[in-house]
Design an enzyme around this catalytic site. Sequence first.
Site, PDB file in Angstrom:
ATOM      1  CD  GLU A 150      -3.085  -0.818   2.022  1.00 14.14           C
ATOM      2  OE1 GLU A 150      -2.971  -0.440   3.213  1.00 14.14           O
ATOM      3  OE2 GLU A 150      -4.326  -1.469   1.766  1.00 14.14           O
TER       4      GLU A 150
ATOM      5  CD  GLU B 245      -4.124  -6.004   2.670  1.00 17.97           C
ATOM      6  OE1 GLU B 245      -4.715  -5.154   2.940  1.00 17.97           O
ATOM      7  OE2 GLU B 245      -2.869  -5.761   2.657  1.00 17.97           O
TER       8      GLU B 245
HETATM    9  P1  P53 Z   1      -6.710  -2.253   9.536  1.00 17.12           P
HETATM   10  C1  P53 Z   1      -6.068   2.145   5.486  1.00 17.12           C
HETATM   11  C2  P53 Z   1      -7.023   2.001   4.415  1.00 17.12           C
HETATM   12  C3  P53 Z   1      -6.981   0.736   3.740  1.00 17.12           C
HETATM   13  C4  P53 Z   1      -6.200  -0.285   3.925  1.00 17.12           C
HETATM   14  O1  P53 Z   1      -6.849  -2.354   7.902  1.00 17.12           O
HETATM   15  C5  P53 Z   1      -5.303  -0.258   4.983  1.00 17.12           C
HETATM   16  C6  P53 Z   1      -5.245   1.017   5.771  1.00 17.12           C
HETATM   17  C7  P53 Z   1      -4.381   1.153   7.004  1.00 17.12           C
HETATM   18  O2  P53 Z   1      -4.921   0.880   8.218  1.00 17.12           O
HETATM   19  O3  P53 Z   1      -4.440  -1.088   5.331  1.00 17.12           O
HETATM   20  C8  P53 Z   1      -4.452  -2.300   4.754  1.00 17.12           C
HETATM   21  O4  P53 Z   1      -6.133  -3.201   9.984  1.00 17.12           O
HETATM   22  C9  P53 Z   1      -3.237  -3.148   5.306  1.00 17.12           C
HETATM   23  C10 P53 Z   1      -3.355  -4.026   6.236  1.00 17.12           C
HETATM   24  C11 P53 Z   1      -4.338  -3.778   7.124  1.00 17.12           C
HETATM   25  C12 P53 Z   1      -5.618  -3.981   6.388  1.00 17.12           C
HETATM   26  O5  P53 Z   1      -5.530  -3.245   5.451  1.00 17.12           O
HETATM   27  O6  P53 Z   1      -6.431  -0.905   9.846  1.00 17.12           O
HETATM   28  O7  P53 Z   1      -2.309  -3.369   4.105  1.00 17.12           O
HETATM   29  O8  P53 Z   1      -1.959  -4.232   6.948  1.00 17.12           O
HETATM   30  O9  P53 Z   1      -4.253  -4.589   8.294  1.00 17.12           O
HETATM   31  C13 P53 Z   1      -6.928  -3.682   7.026  1.00 17.12           C
HETATM   32  O10 P53 Z   1      -8.316  -2.774   9.660  1.00 17.12           O
END
Ligand code: P53
Length: 477
Positions: free
Chosen positions: A180, A375
């Site tokens: 990201e 993801e």
């Molecule tokens: P969490 C922000 C916006 C979109 C994805 O996020 C993001 C974030 C950062 O918080 O992170 C990605 O755990 C990232 C993972 C993360 C996952 O999305 O904040 O690649 O490491 O855990 C979900 O709910």
Amino acid sequence: AEDIREFPPNFLWGGAVAAHQLEGAYQEGGKGLSIADLFTLGSKDQPRKITSTIEDDKYYYPNHQAIDFYHHYPEDIKLLAEMGFKCFRTSIAWSRIFPNGDETEPNEAGLKFYDDLFDECLKYGIEPVVTLSHFEIPLHLVQEYGGWRDRRMIEFFLRLAEVCFKRYHHKVKYWMTFNEINNQTNFETAGHLYTNSGIIPTAGENREKLMYQAAHYELVASAQAVTLGHDIDPDLQIGSMIAMCPIYPLTSKPEDILFTQRAMQTRYWFSDVHANGFYPEWLLKFFEKKHFDMDITTADLAALQVGTVDYIGFSYYMSFTTKYAGHEDFNEEYDLVENPYVKASEWGWQIDPVGLRYALNWFTDRYHLPLFVVENGLGAVDQLTEDHKVHDDYRIKYMHDHITQMKKAVLDDGVDLMGYTPWGCIDLVSAGTGEMSKRYGMIYVDEDDHGNGSLNRYRKDSFYWFKNVIATNGAEL
Ligand code: P53
């Protein structure tokens, strides 16, 4: 009626995690400290704190233990195999391989850990998909060099890339460079500059300039890693990893449309550089306008041109909306508005399955490269019942609706999609908040926000549902 068509053969169904969010064992096997180890527990309303030393007496640091995957991985991979996973996306904890980050010789115990982990996956025919840097820069590189403020980071990252490609290329074919990389578009939020680039801005510093300079070094490092990887093994597939939150205009007012275009340019120039190998024109003009005296050399530009990515890996959780704010340049912290047509999750993420089909088409039109949804998922509170079940129909619905849109993109729109790895296939520590209770998994981990619990693993309802999705190659959703 349900769409009973299947996905293409060899579609990579799986799941995704990141080292620092699940491994724990933060000081075992010779591992050095990373930035994730100084990130305290936060919540939806309380941002995580970044401390300069570990203050165990004052704060809880969820990544120290995480879900202790370091010791549980054989049991965990076995569960993923039971679900029928074809691939498993994880990352390398940089400070397991180079504890300080600037050594010339890697740490053998760290390398051995990933050898064993990848062997465990391959034992079940699960293909590892590996991100080189996922929010866990060695702390020493931050304290000594200021993180990606410093050009020397390119060299340190390339050392990591070289060691990993050489050691694992027979076991790992699919790679991504920086997770990201475009989260730091929002440079106002301290968390993103820290997790992406290991940068803690001081008062009065121009964060925007810092962000563009750091991102430039990362993009050069990424391009050079792609070139190096292909030299080591031409079969390697090395991709980018972009956080895709498509930005929509609130209305059809021309000013809103133009501003939205700039918003998309501002959030996605990173993938332009990754895929096209050069800077978009508008951004060079923007640097001029802002009087950013960027350190971009002709050698850098040549490296970018050569090392373009093989595919675009991206995360997709939500979409954004904006409207003309009376100024030319988009600022992600201030210029987003609520979308009246979608509902948000408990953590305020605007759920939008159709946006995934839109994103898949948008990337395809722009780059004509294979795509990989690495993801996707719903962070939600789960209830473990007395008989150790989790009835997570809300998660099944989220995944069902997103896979349905993905299917249309692939089968009706002709998008070249390599696979789908939903986030946090096993519950893990949230990156944004540090909570365990913001769960994404299809496997429940008995652990609370403060690290209490048996750490036992339990299959949620979504486990059985996704198992059938994979078994039918997406025909039954
Ligand atoms: P969490 C922000 C916006 C979109 C994805 O996020 C993001 C974030 C950062 O918080 O992170 C990605 O755990 C990232 C993972 C993360 C996952 O999305 O904040 O690649 O490491 O855990 C979900 O709910």
